[in-house]
Design an enzyme around this catalytic site. Structure first.
Site, short mmCIF file in Angstrom:
data_model
loop_
_atom_site.label_atom_id
_atom_site.label_comp_id
_atom_site.label_asym_id
_atom_site.label_seq_id
_atom_site.Cartn_x
_atom_site.Cartn_y
_atom_site.Cartn_z
N CYS A 16 0.85 -1.18 0.00
CA CYS A 16 0.00 0.00 0.00
C CYS A 16 0.89 1.23 0.00
O CYS A 16 2.09 1.14 0.23
CB CYS A 16 -0.86 0.03 1.25
SG CYS A 16 -1.99 -1.37 1.37
N GLY A 43 -0.56 0.33 -4.92
CA GLY A 43 -1.87 -0.26 -4.65
C GLY A 43 -2.91 0.26 -5.60
O GLY A 43 -2.99 1.48 -5.81
N ASN A 117 0.59 0.86 5.68
CA ASN A 117 1.31 0.04 4.72
C ASN A 117 2.10 -0.99 5.51
O ASN A 117 2.97 -0.63 6.29
CB ASN A 117 2.26 0.92 3.88
CG ASN A 117 3.24 0.12 3.04
OD1 ASN A 117 4.34 0.57 2.77
ND2 ASN A 117 2.86 -1.07 2.64
N GLY A 118 1.78 -2.25 5.29
CA GLY A 118 2.50 -3.30 6.01
C GLY A 118 1.56 -4.40 6.43
O GLY A 118 0.43 -4.51 5.91
N TYR A 260 12.28 -4.15 -6.56
CA TYR A 260 11.07 -4.32 -7.35
C TYR A 260 9.97 -3.28 -7.09
O TYR A 260 9.39 -2.75 -8.03
CB TYR A 260 10.52 -5.72 -7.06
CG TYR A 260 9.27 -6.08 -7.82
CD1 TYR A 260 9.35 -6.56 -9.13
CD2 TYR A 260 8.01 -5.94 -7.25
CE1 TYR A 260 8.20 -6.89 -9.83
CE2 TYR A 260 6.87 -6.26 -7.96
CZ TYR A 260 6.97 -6.74 -9.24
OH TYR A 260 5.85 -7.05 -9.93
N ASP A 369 14.16 -8.73 -12.92
CA ASP A 369 14.42 -8.44 -11.51
C ASP A 369 14.13 -9.62 -10.58
O ASP A 369 14.69 -9.71 -9.51
CB ASP A 369 13.64 -7.20 -11.05
CG ASP A 369 12.19 -7.26 -11.45
OD1 ASP A 369 11.70 -8.35 -11.76
OD2 ASP A 369 11.54 -6.20 -11.48
N CYS A 456 15.57 -7.37 5.73
CA CYS A 456 14.71 -8.55 5.70
C CYS A 456 14.95 -9.23 4.36
O CYS A 456 14.90 -8.60 3.31
CB CYS A 456 13.24 -8.17 5.83
SG CYS A 456 12.16 -9.62 5.66
S1 SF4 Z 1 12.24 -9.05 1.96
FE1 SF4 Z 1 10.94 -9.52 3.73
S2 SF4 Z 1 9.39 -7.92 3.73
FE2 SF4 Z 1 10.37 -7.87 1.72
S3 SF4 Z 1 9.11 -9.14 0.38
FE3 SF4 Z 1 10.70 -10.47 1.23
S4 SF4 Z 1 9.83 -11.36 3.13
FE4 SF4 Z 1 8.56 -9.62 2.51
#
Ligand code: SF4
Length: 492
Positions: A16, A43, A117-118, A260, A369, A456
């Site tokens: 989002c 979104g 967003n999340g 991306y 990508d 992440c």
């Molecule tokens: S890096 Fe983490 S937050 Fe980003 S799309 Fe992958 S799992 Fe989801």
């Protein structure tokens, strides 16, 4: 493919986009409207704006694209110089208007509007607790859970402390814009998983998911909102105050935002997305470059990767020539609905057409990508071979996606992900490429100029930065150490 935020065939879909502003003496509605246009790639399901005129809220939330959701009368009716906005792709909750945002609610503690967003990983637990205390929910989305928790805290605490208590309670990814009466706030989760930035316009301040939204309204990017930080915009655009409410040892920025999701012209966590993608392309050459006649991108988002790759190849004196070999039909967009695999396969032919003279009789490196299901990559390889390509080598600017995302990205199920149970060699065979190589996680971290441990990478490692039932956790960040440091700073 996927080929970026405007595609939506085989790729992950965005989460989002959020925005909020407080201005001196003009309506907030139009800048918010333009900002949402700039965030449309995040979104397309619904769009909404809520403003406050000092006495009451004004809200307009509709299903559909920004351009369809608002007309001039709608914008004229959104009075007030403070407001927040949202574009939604549903990652939690229903696909209907009950979950469209900003989510608004009036409590004894005043009026609240929230854009999120999340994705929270403990919203069910909090929902049950609040329901037991008498809170009635009108949607199944996690944004309403945040709204109720904050409203409850506002009965007992001032605004900053109430937000802090909510941040201590909710876990997962969240970049929020909030309006409490006419005060606009921005909050970024302690891991900084989703982007959020502060910008300045002539007569006030803006908080938005991406800096491109600030550019669109002739603003200047000030900086990223820090992980765990609350930003409070002063009324009438007079400045803002910031409070570092929650701190944790390591961040968990979503690396996919750079690869991306975000616009190439956005600056996220200090880096211009376009340059990061070019650097990813350069590293792709360093790790797995192959000397073919031409290198070409899958348009549009493969373009920056391919240009970095070609540049590095030329620096290495390889005879690779950069070429546009696939042309995109720009009129097949998000509104083209492709619910089944069969339709998605046909959509590739509708969307992309090869340029025969660039491809015929050539050895080709095709740069993309990411690969999600693999269907589109297979179609593209076939398309190029049918057009006379002698060899098609695929190079991917991210590691293989092996697991779903629980933090706000619609990534397909584990069973649908081609890399979840296949080696790179097997994937290459399945999509009929002459060779296939992905980028390493180390190269991604280096291109982002980040410590691997501060990113992440759950979807490419299967290890997540939060406790998620049935999944591995790669660090102890699910219950952050809360160290309140409520330092107000004018015009930080
Ligand atoms: S890096 Fe983490 S937050 Fe980003 S799309 Fe992958 S799992 Fe989801």
């Amino acid at each position: 493919m996927p080929t970026g935020p405007d595609e939506g065939f085989d790729g992950p879909t965005e989460k989002c986009g959020v925005v909020g502003t407080s201005l001196a003496d003009r309506s907030a509605a139009r800048p918010l409207y333009y900002s949402l246009y700039a965030l449309q790639h995040r979104g397309q399901e619904s769009a909404g704006i809520v403003t406050h005129d000092g006495f009451q809220q004004h809200s307009h939330v509709e299903m559909g694209l920004v351009g369809d959701a608002f007309d001039e009368d709608d914008i004229a009716g959104l009075n007030g110089s403070a407001g927040i906005g949202h574009v939604r792709y549903p990652t939690a909750g229903s696909v209907d208007k009950s979950c469209a945002q900003p989510f608004t609610v009036s409590f004894k503690s005043g009026s609240l509007a929230l854009s999120h967003n999340g994705n929270l990983v403990n919203s069910d637990e909090i929902r049950e607790e609040l329901a037991a205390q008498g809170h009635a929910f009108t949607s199944d989305g996690d944004t309403e859970v945040i709204a109720h928790d904050l409203a409850r805290n506002l009965l007992e605490e001032d605004l900053v402390r109430a937000v802090k208590r909510t941040m201590e309670r909710i876990h997962g990814s969240y970049s929020l814009t909030i309006m409490h009466d006419e005060t606009v706030l921005g909050v970024r989760d302690p891991a900084g998983n989703r982007p959020l930035v502060i910008g300045e316009v002539d007569d006030g301040y803006v908080i938005a998911s991406e800096s491109a939204a600030i550019d669109t309204i002739d603003g200047e990017l000030v900086r990223d909102v820090r992980p765990g930080e609350l930003v409070v915009l002063r009324p009438d655009g007079e400045g803002y105050d910031t409070y570092q409410l929650v701190e944790r040892e390591r961040t968990a920025h979503c690396f996919f935002e750079h690869v991306y999701f975000s616009r190439p012209d956005s600056v996220i966590d200090g880096g211009l997305v376009y340059e990061v993608r070019r650097e990813l392309g350069r590293k792709l050459w360093d790790e797995s470059g192959i000397d073919t006649d031409v290198v070409m991108p899958v348009p549009d988002s493969g373009r920056a990767f391919a240009s970095g790759y070609a540049e590095a190849a030329q620096e290495a004196d390889a005879g690779v020539e950069f070429a546009e070999g696939l042309m995109k039909n720009r009129y097949v967009g998000r509104t083209f609905i492709m619910p089944t695999q069969d339709e998605r396969e046909r959509a590739v032919r509708l969307k992309l057409n090869p340029i025969k003279s660039t491809v015929e009789g050539k050895t080709v490196t095709l740069i993309d990508d990411s690969i999600v299901r693999g269907t589109t990559s297979n179609q593209l390889v076939q398309l190029l071979k049918d057009c006379g390509a002698e060899e098609v080598h695929l190079r991917i600017g991210a590691p293989p996606i092996v697991a779903p995302c629980y933090l706000g990205i619609n990534m397909a199920t584990r069973e649908e992900l081609i890399a979840s149970d296949k080696t790179v060699e097997e994937i290459g065979e399945t999509i009929d490429a002459d060779s296939l190589q992905y980028l390493s996680t180390e190269a991604v971290a280096a291109a982002l100029d980040a410590d691997r441990a501060d990113l992440c990478m759950g979807c490419v490692t299967g290890e997540y930065p939060y406790d998620i039932e049935g999944e591995e956790t790669d660090r102890d960040v699910s219950r952050p150490v809360i160290e309140g440091s409520e330092t107000a700073s004018a015009d930080d």
